[in-house]
Structure formats: structure tokens, C-alpha cells
Design a protein around this motif. Structure first.
Motif, PDB file in Angstrom:
ATOM      1  N   ILE A   1      26.635 -35.356 -28.831  1.00  0.00           N
ATOM      2  CA  ILE A   1      26.459 -36.541 -29.094  1.00  0.00           C
ATOM      3  C   ILE A   1      25.218 -37.322 -29.303  1.00  0.00           C
ATOM      4  O   ILE A   1      24.819 -38.208 -29.041  1.00  0.00           O
ATOM      5  CB  ILE A   1      27.045 -36.944 -27.748  1.00  0.00           C
ATOM      6  N   GLU A   2      24.033 -36.381 -29.313  1.00  0.00           N
ATOM      7  CA  GLU A   2      22.674 -36.847 -29.567  1.00  0.00           C
ATOM      8  C   GLU A   2      22.327 -37.799 -28.537  1.00  0.00           C
ATOM      9  O   GLU A   2      21.623 -38.829 -28.812  1.00  0.00           O
ATOM     10  CB  GLU A   2      22.609 -37.258 -30.825  1.00  0.00           C
ATOM     11  N   ARG A   3      22.478 -37.276 -27.221  1.00  0.00           N
ATOM     12  CA  ARG A   3      21.979 -38.111 -26.054  1.00  0.00           C
ATOM     13  C   ARG A   3      20.955 -37.261 -25.268  1.00  0.00           C
ATOM     14  O   ARG A   3      21.601 -36.838 -24.052  1.00  0.00           O
ATOM     15  CB  ARG A   3      23.220 -38.708 -25.346  1.00  0.00           C
ATOM     16  N   PRO A   4      19.942 -36.821 -25.461  1.00  0.00           N
ATOM     17  CA  PRO A   4      18.899 -36.067 -24.735  1.00  0.00           C
ATOM     18  C   PRO A   4      18.684 -36.856 -23.456  1.00  0.00           C
ATOM     19  O   PRO A   4      18.218 -36.149 -22.607  1.00  0.00           O
ATOM     20  CB  PRO A   4      17.825 -36.064 -25.695  1.00  0.00           C
ATOM     21  N   ASP A   5      18.813 -38.091 -23.260  1.00  0.00           N
ATOM     22  CA  ASP A   5      18.582 -38.906 -21.981  1.00  0.00           C
ATOM     23  C   ASP A   5      19.503 -38.333 -20.847  1.00  0.00           C
ATOM     24  O   ASP A   5      19.158 -38.458 -19.785  1.00  0.00           O
ATOM     25  CB  ASP A   5      18.351 -40.294 -22.271  1.00  0.00           C
ATOM     26  N   LEU A   6      20.758 -38.188 -21.349  1.00  0.00           N
ATOM     27  CA  LEU A   6      21.881 -37.739 -20.446  1.00  0.00           C
ATOM     28  C   LEU A   6      21.570 -36.246 -20.073  1.00  0.00           C
ATOM     29  O   LEU A   6      21.835 -35.937 -18.796  1.00  0.00           O
ATOM     30  CB  LEU A   6      22.954 -37.708 -21.035  1.00  0.00           C
ATOM     31  N   ALA A   7      21.062 -35.464 -20.748  1.00  0.00           N
ATOM     32  CA  ALA A   7      20.832 -33.939 -20.509  1.00  0.00           C
ATOM     33  C   ALA A   7      19.580 -33.881 -19.585  1.00  0.00           C
ATOM     34  O   ALA A   7      19.625 -32.991 -18.799  1.00  0.00           O
ATOM     35  CB  ALA A   7      20.375 -33.542 -21.884  1.00  0.00           C
ATOM     36  N   ASP A   8      18.829 -35.223 -19.694  1.00  0.00           N
ATOM     37  CA  ASP A   8      17.396 -34.915 -18.842  1.00  0.00           C
ATOM     38  C   ASP A   8      17.629 -35.849 -17.444  1.00  0.00           C
ATOM     39  O   ASP A   8      16.938 -35.650 -16.439  1.00  0.00           O
ATOM     40  CB  ASP A   8      16.259 -35.368 -19.394  1.00  0.00           C
ATOM     41  N   ASP A   9      18.783 -36.239 -17.493  1.00  0.00           N
ATOM     42  CA  ASP A   9      18.759 -37.280 -16.187  1.00  0.00           C
ATOM     43  C   ASP A   9      19.499 -36.416 -15.011  1.00  0.00           C
ATOM     44  O   ASP A   9      20.122 -35.696 -15.105  1.00  0.00           O
ATOM     45  CB  ASP A   9      20.318 -38.053 -16.457  1.00  0.00           C
ATOM     46  N   ALA A  10      18.557 -36.446 -13.950  1.00  0.00           N
ATOM     47  CA  ALA A  10      18.540 -35.602 -12.841  1.00  0.00           C
ATOM     48  C   ALA A  10      20.147 -35.745 -11.984  1.00  0.00           C
ATOM     49  O   ALA A  10      20.553 -34.656 -11.390  1.00  0.00           O
ATOM     50  CB  ALA A  10      17.682 -36.120 -11.583  1.00  0.00           C
ATOM     51  N   ARG A  11      20.873 -36.794 -12.409  1.00  0.00           N
ATOM     52  CA  ARG A  11      22.450 -37.108 -11.803  1.00  0.00           C
ATOM     53  C   ARG A  11      23.036 -36.011 -12.351  1.00  0.00           C
ATOM     54  O   ARG A  11      24.182 -35.748 -11.872  1.00  0.00           O
ATOM     55  CB  ARG A  11      22.584 -38.440 -11.896  1.00  0.00           C
ATOM     56  N   TYR A  12      22.987 -35.484 -13.407  1.00  0.00           N
ATOM     57  CA  TYR A  12      23.678 -34.874 -14.268  1.00  0.00           C
ATOM     58  C   TYR A  12      23.220 -33.185 -14.599  1.00  0.00           C
ATOM     59  O   TYR A  12      23.737 -32.735 -15.378  1.00  0.00           O
ATOM     60  CB  TYR A  12      24.026 -35.688 -15.643  1.00  0.00           C
ATOM     61  N   LEU A  13      22.414 -32.913 -14.043  1.00  0.00           N
ATOM     62  CA  LEU A  13      21.622 -31.630 -14.266  1.00  0.00           C
ATOM     63  C   LEU A  13      22.797 -30.191 -13.847  1.00  0.00           C
ATOM     64  O   LEU A  13      22.656 -29.220 -14.688  1.00  0.00           O
ATOM     65  CB  LEU A  13      20.409 -31.233 -13.486  1.00  0.00           C
ATOM     66  N   THR A  14      23.457 -30.482 -12.903  1.00  0.00           N
ATOM     67  CA  THR A  14      24.567 -29.436 -12.546  1.00  0.00           C
ATOM     68  C   THR A  14      26.034 -29.927 -12.305  1.00  0.00           C
ATOM     69  O   THR A  14      26.086 -31.220 -12.312  1.00  0.00           O
ATOM     70  CB  THR A  14      24.162 -28.918 -11.007  1.00  0.00           C
ATOM     71  N   ASN A  15      26.917 -28.941 -12.570  1.00  0.00           N
ATOM     72  CA  ASN A  15      28.106 -29.529 -12.474  1.00  0.00           C
ATOM     73  C   ASN A  15      28.611 -30.291 -11.281  1.00  0.00           C
ATOM     74  O   ASN A  15      29.133 -31.175 -11.213  1.00  0.00           O
ATOM     75  CB  ASN A  15      29.186 -28.286 -12.926  1.00  0.00           C
ATOM     76  N   LEU A  16      27.955 -29.786 -10.094  1.00  0.00           N
ATOM     77  CA  LEU A  16      28.351 -30.348  -8.959  1.00  0.00           C
ATOM     78  C   LEU A  16      27.766 -31.749  -8.827  1.00  0.00           C
ATOM     79  O   LEU A  16      28.550 -32.733  -8.469  1.00  0.00           O
ATOM     80  CB  LEU A  16      27.698 -29.706  -7.498  1.00  0.00           C
TER      81      LEU A  16
END
Length: 403
Positions: free
Chosen positions: A269-284
Motif C-alpha cells: 500500500i506504499e505507506r511507510p509512515d504506518l510501518a514506522d508508527d510506534a502504535r503499529y510496530l507489533t501485532n499486540l
């Protein structure tokens, strides 16, 4: 329609008397039949199994519903409300390794076809009873119905979207799982009999099996002390994981670990900002913050074509797939390549489609040896071969309405 390879099937030589009807019991018997057992299905001479009157008609006495649970069987029509009919059933049981019944509680005993009746002189008999509720509990006499148990076992309460009322499953899952559990129990009893020479009385209940298939959802409810949230087509524990809409149709995306999430955001989806967002780093973390993450993902997916997304997901090694209609799935190249749907000759309806057994042994799919039988198809042959009833007597029993 027998095959030359019947003797090589895993349960070749095992004979089963199927005195059940509708779904759970017949499904159990069909599992054994698919694995090679000779299955004799007892039915009323006039109406047969109830499911001969359910769904789309095929031929004179079969329906799609009936055919879905009765391949690889013989049909023997016997009126169990007559003394002669009960004697025939008892005689057939004496020639069988396994008996399956799902009469109303107490019904088999009332007819003289209970475990105690048929076990006399047969220490090696395996007898499987399927009822709605625990045989020893206060509800033992209640009849069992899949939809009722789906409600009582919490299955409807865990199914569907949170905004919906309780929702049943698309098929009768309690009946189907009860049939599979029952077949497993019978296979275990057959294995034990090889060592001990003794049979077993197996008691199965729809409610018990319905509760078992709540699985991890059930254990989470016990830990929480209340119902877990319902997520519909999303996964209760993994994010993002479920059914999503592309610009031109739905698809399944299963981002199962953190590395996959990184690739999903950057390459799909070409959204590196989501990949780097601390809220989303782990599945939990993603599960905790799904309310903020999922709208962003939905927006990106809706802006892309499904085929493009599937290609990108595959390239990124993220499991994915189309959401097909049932007919699309059954007629897909995937189903064809696997040999799962095949056409067979029917004496009245011509060519009919049947699903093949799901099992492969030594690389070969187990065969459909017999198409689902017309009502009473095997009566004369089975009574003649197994019970040695002469032709004149068979004609007399038919004239009297016994068979």
C-alpha cells in the motif's frame, strides 16, 4: 459403482449399519464409507431419510442435500415399526462391525435396537449413539437440532459483525463437526478392538461438540468473564487480517507477523509512515490500536484494483486470495485440478456432480465407489446376500410393507 482398488482402502472389510438420518449420523457414516467401509443405510420404505425431501430434486428420490452426505452407501428400506422390520435390522446388525444411530433418546431401546439388545453375543460390536445433549444429564431426552445448539453453545453469539444480531453459520456446523468427531471415536474404537477384541459403546452429543468448536474464542470468554468482541470477517487477535474491499471486489489479506506488516505497508500500500508508527510496530499494538489503523488501510485498498493488490501481496510473500462465490469456487480451476468435483452417471437424472472425498492416500484421492443410492436400491441384494432371505420371502415382505 465399485472400483478395483476397493480392497486397498483403509477400512476395507469393515461393515457399518447406518440407522441414522438427517446430517450428523449420515455424515459420520459417510466418512467411514469414504475410507472404504461397506455402509448399509436403513431407511423407511416410503419416505426414506428426511433429507430426500430437502433442497433441489435429483432423480426420483434424491436431492442435493441427501446426496451431500450419502455417497458410497447402499440403501436398504425397512419399516422399523413392524416386528419383521426390527428383526431384519437386528440381523443386519449382527453382520456389521459398527452400528450408528441417532434416534430420539430412548427410541432405539424402545425398538429393541439399543446397545444392550444388539451386543448380546457380540462383545466386539462398536455402537455409536448421537443425541442432542449429554446422555446422563437432565436434558438427555431433549431432541437435538443444529440451529438450536448453535444458539445454546454460543456459536451464533460469536459469529458475524458486532452490529448484527446473533448469526448462524452458513452450514450446519454442529451437525458436521459432530459427525466428524463421531467418526474419529469409531476409528479409535476399531483400533482398540484390534488389540483387545472388544467393542465399545460411544455416546456423542451435539451440544458437547458445539461447545468444543468454540475453540480459542471459548477460552477467551472464560478468561474475560464475558463474551469477546465480535469482529465479523476480521480476526479477533491479528491485525490486519480478514476480508477487505479493493476498488473492484473483495479479497482476503492475512498479515500474520510483524515482518509481513512492514512489507505490507512499504511494498503493497506504499505507506511507510504506518510501518514506522510506534502504535503499529507489533501485532499486540496493532490489535490495541486497530480503530486508528484499519480506516487507513481500507482507504488505501479501495484506491487499488484487486488483481494489482493480489500481485503485490504475492510478491511480498503475504498470504492472500480472492473472495469467490460458492459456484465460482466449485467450478474453479483449483477445484478441477484437485479432482474435487466430478460427474457420475445417474440411472434417472443422467450426469450428476458429486464432491469427492477430501482424503489422499499414497498420493491418490479416495474414490466415489457408489453414487448416493436411490431409496431402497440395495434392499433385495443386501437381504439376499447377508441374511440369505430367499426371493419369495423378499417379495412377501415387500407386499406387506415391511421393506
Amino acid at each position: 459403482m465399485q472400483t478395483d482398488k476397493s480392497a486397498a482402502l483403509p477400512l476395507a472389510g469393515v461393515r457399518v449399519l447406518d440407522m441414522s438420518r438427517i446430517l450428523a449420523g449420515p455424515w459420520c457414516a459417510m466418512v467411514l464409507a469414504d475410507l472404504g467401509a461397506e455402509v448399509i443405510k436403513i431407511e423407511h420404505p416410503e419416505r426414506g431419510d428426511d433429507t430426500r425431501d430437502w433442497g433441489i430434486r435429483i432423480g426420483a428420490t434424491e436431492t442435493a442435500y441427501f446426496n451431500s452426505v450419502n455417497r458410497n452407501k447402499r440403501s436398504v428400506s425397512v419399516n422399523l415399526q413392524t416386528p419383521e422390520g426390527v428383526e431384519i435390522a437386528r440381523g443386519l446388525a449382527s453382520k456389521c462391525d459398527v452400528v450408528i444411530q441417532n434416534f430420539k433418546p430412548g427410541g432405539a431401546v424402545k425398538l429393541g435396537l439399543g446397545y444392550g439388545d444388539l451386543r448380546a453375543g457380540r462383545d466386539d460390536l462398536i455402537y455409536c449413539s448421537i443425541t442432542g445433549y449429554d446422555h446422563t444429564g437432565p436434558e438427555a431426552t431433549r431432541p437435538g437440532y443444529d440451529l438450536v445448539v448453535q444458539g445454546e453453545a454460543g456459536l451464533m453469539g460469536m459469529n458475524g459483525e458486532a452490529s448484527q444480531p446473533p448469526l448462524k453459520f452458513g452450514v450446519a456446523v454442529v451437525d458436521l463437526f459432530t459427525g466428524m468427531y463421531s467418526a474419529q471415536a469409531i476409528l479409535a474404537a476399531l483400533y482398540q478392538r484390534q488389540r483387545t477384541g472388544n467393542g465399545r459403546s460411544i455416546e456423542m452429543a451435539l451440544f458437547d461438540c458445539g461447545l468444543m468448536i468454540t475453540a480459542y474464542y471459548g477460552l477467551e470468554a472464560l478468561l474475560l468473564g464475558e463474551d469477546p468482541p465480535r469482529y465479523g470477517n476480521a480476526h479477533p487477535s491479528i491485525v490486519p487480517y480478514g476480508v477487505f474491499d479493493a476498488a473492484d471486489g473483495p479479497l482476503v489479506i492475512t498479515v500474520g507477523n510483524n515482518a509481513q506488516f512492514q512489507r505490507f505497508c512499504r511494498e503493497v500500500i506504499e505507506r511507510p509512515d504506518l510501518a514506522d508508527d510506534a502504535r503499529y510496530l507489533t501485532n499486540l499494538d496493532r490489535s490495541k490500536h486497530r480503530a486508528g489503523l484499519l480506516p487507513e488501510i481500507h482507504r488505501e485498498l479501495l484506491a487499488r484494483k484487486r488483481d494489482d493488490l493480489l500481485a503485490r501481496l504475492t510478491q511480498a510473500n503475504i498470504p492472500c486470495g480472492e473472495v469467490l462465490g460458492l459456484h465460482e469456487a466449485l467450478t474453479s480451476q483449483r477445484a478441477s485440478d484437485a479432482g474435487l468435483v466430478n460427474a457420475y452417471d445417474h440411472p434417472v437424472a443422467g450426469r450428476i456432480d458429486l464432491l469427492s472425498p477430501p482424503y489422499r492416500f499414497d498420493g491418490e484421492r479416495l474414490p466415489v465407489r457408489r453414487i448416493p443410492p436411490p431409496l431402497g436400491e440395495g434392499t433385495a441384494d443386501v437381504l439376499s446376500e447377508l441374511l440369505e432371505i430367499p426371493g419369495e420371502r423378499i417379495h412377501a415382505l415387500k407386499a406387506a410393507g415391511v421393506i
